[in-house]
Design a protein around this motif. Sequence first.
Motif, short mmCIF file in Angstrom:
data_model
loop_
_atom_site.label_atom_id
_atom_site.label_comp_id
_atom_site.label_asym_id
_atom_site.label_seq_id
_atom_site.Cartn_x
_atom_site.Cartn_y
_atom_site.Cartn_z
N TYR A 77 -13.75 -31.38 -5.11
CA TYR A 77 -13.80 -32.36 -4.02
C TYR A 77 -14.72 -31.85 -2.91
N ASP A 78 -14.55 -30.59 -2.51
CA ASP A 78 -15.38 -30.01 -1.46
C ASP A 78 -16.86 -30.02 -1.85
N LEU A 79 -17.13 -29.69 -3.11
CA LEU A 79 -18.51 -29.60 -3.58
C LEU A 79 -19.19 -30.96 -3.52
N VAL A 80 -18.55 -32.00 -4.07
CA VAL A 80 -19.16 -33.32 -4.12
C VAL A 80 -19.25 -33.94 -2.72
N LEU A 81 -18.18 -33.79 -1.92
CA LEU A 81 -18.21 -34.32 -0.56
C LEU A 81 -19.35 -33.70 0.24
N THR A 82 -19.52 -32.39 0.10
CA THR A 82 -20.58 -31.70 0.85
C THR A 82 -21.96 -32.16 0.43
N LEU A 83 -22.23 -32.16 -0.88
CA LEU A 83 -23.58 -32.49 -1.36
C LEU A 83 -23.91 -33.97 -1.18
N ALA A 84 -22.90 -34.83 -1.28
CA ALA A 84 -23.15 -36.25 -1.04
C ALA A 84 -23.50 -36.52 0.41
N SER A 85 -22.98 -35.69 1.32
CA SER A 85 -23.24 -35.86 2.75
C SER A 85 -24.43 -35.06 3.24
N ALA A 86 -24.65 -33.87 2.64
CA ALA A 86 -25.76 -33.00 3.05
C ALA A 86 -26.35 -32.35 1.80
N PRO A 87 -27.30 -33.03 1.14
CA PRO A 87 -27.82 -32.55 -0.15
C PRO A 87 -28.44 -31.17 -0.12
N SER A 88 -28.92 -30.73 1.03
CA SER A 88 -29.58 -29.42 1.10
C SER A 88 -28.63 -28.28 1.47
N ALA A 89 -27.33 -28.58 1.58
CA ALA A 89 -26.36 -27.55 1.98
C ALA A 89 -26.30 -26.43 0.94
N ALA A 90 -26.09 -25.22 1.43
CA ALA A 90 -25.87 -24.07 0.55
C ALA A 90 -24.37 -23.94 0.31
N ILE A 91 -23.98 -23.82 -0.97
CA ILE A 91 -22.57 -23.79 -1.36
C ILE A 91 -22.17 -22.36 -1.69
N VAL A 92 -21.15 -21.85 -1.00
CA VAL A 92 -20.63 -20.52 -1.31
C VAL A 92 -19.47 -20.67 -2.29
N LEU A 93 -19.61 -20.07 -3.47
CA LEU A 93 -18.56 -20.08 -4.48
C LEU A 93 -17.66 -18.88 -4.24
N PRO A 94 -16.40 -19.10 -3.85
CA PRO A 94 -15.56 -17.99 -3.40
C PRO A 94 -14.99 -17.15 -4.53
#
Length: 238
Positions: A77-94
């Motif tokens: 959910y966090d991944l898709v919500l983030t990228l749908a709202s800010a496509p250039s965001a960097a995602i930290v995989l914990p």
Amino acid sequence: AAEWAVVHAKTEEEPKFSHDYDLEYRFVPREESFRDFAEDLRGASVRGERVRIRIRGLELEESRFSVGGRPIAAAFYDLVLTLASAPSAAIVLPRMESYLEARFWAEVVRDVEMSLGFPRGSVRVEAEVATVGGLAEAEEILFELKDAVGALSFDPRLLGIDLLKQESSAPAIPSRHAISDPWRNPETASAFEALWKVAARRGVRLHSRSPRAQSEGDAVESRPLSIDALREQVLCCF
């Protein structure tokens, strides 16, 4: 053993992030919080600001959203919500634990790119490696994520807790004990040096999360993590 480097090793400059969100530790998942968070991301994207998001772990569920009657993983959910709202965001995989987990995330990233209509290889991730298992397989983790990864992240507090769990055979360690200074543990210095060598050899940046869990004005206990210190803390609380 082969000579390889991550895809973006020589082509991407050090990013400067305007926003750094930590959903794993600080996010309160109320519906209004989701809406405010998505609005903040969209605003940052419109303004051309860089965003870094640490998503929640795979062990957590987002119970208000389901597929086929089953709650979805909070991380998805966090991944898709983030990228749908800010496509250039960097995602930290914990808390990456193994190369198999990294291989799984590489497939997830490709699926998300296709689902959202992004060009292949456009999503950037950062792998947090801070446990005994993850450190042992850091190079393999990078290899599996080499099409998307841009950095490694190291949190000495997580390593300190992992080592303490093994030493004590305890099923859980109070997270507040992690405010002790983990850099004074020889294991931490050794792990950081090994991870730095891997990052340099394969062409990724290495970020180290500050061991400070409080504001700069607060005192932080300087003793290393130990069973005795934990016992004293427990006796103090009860």
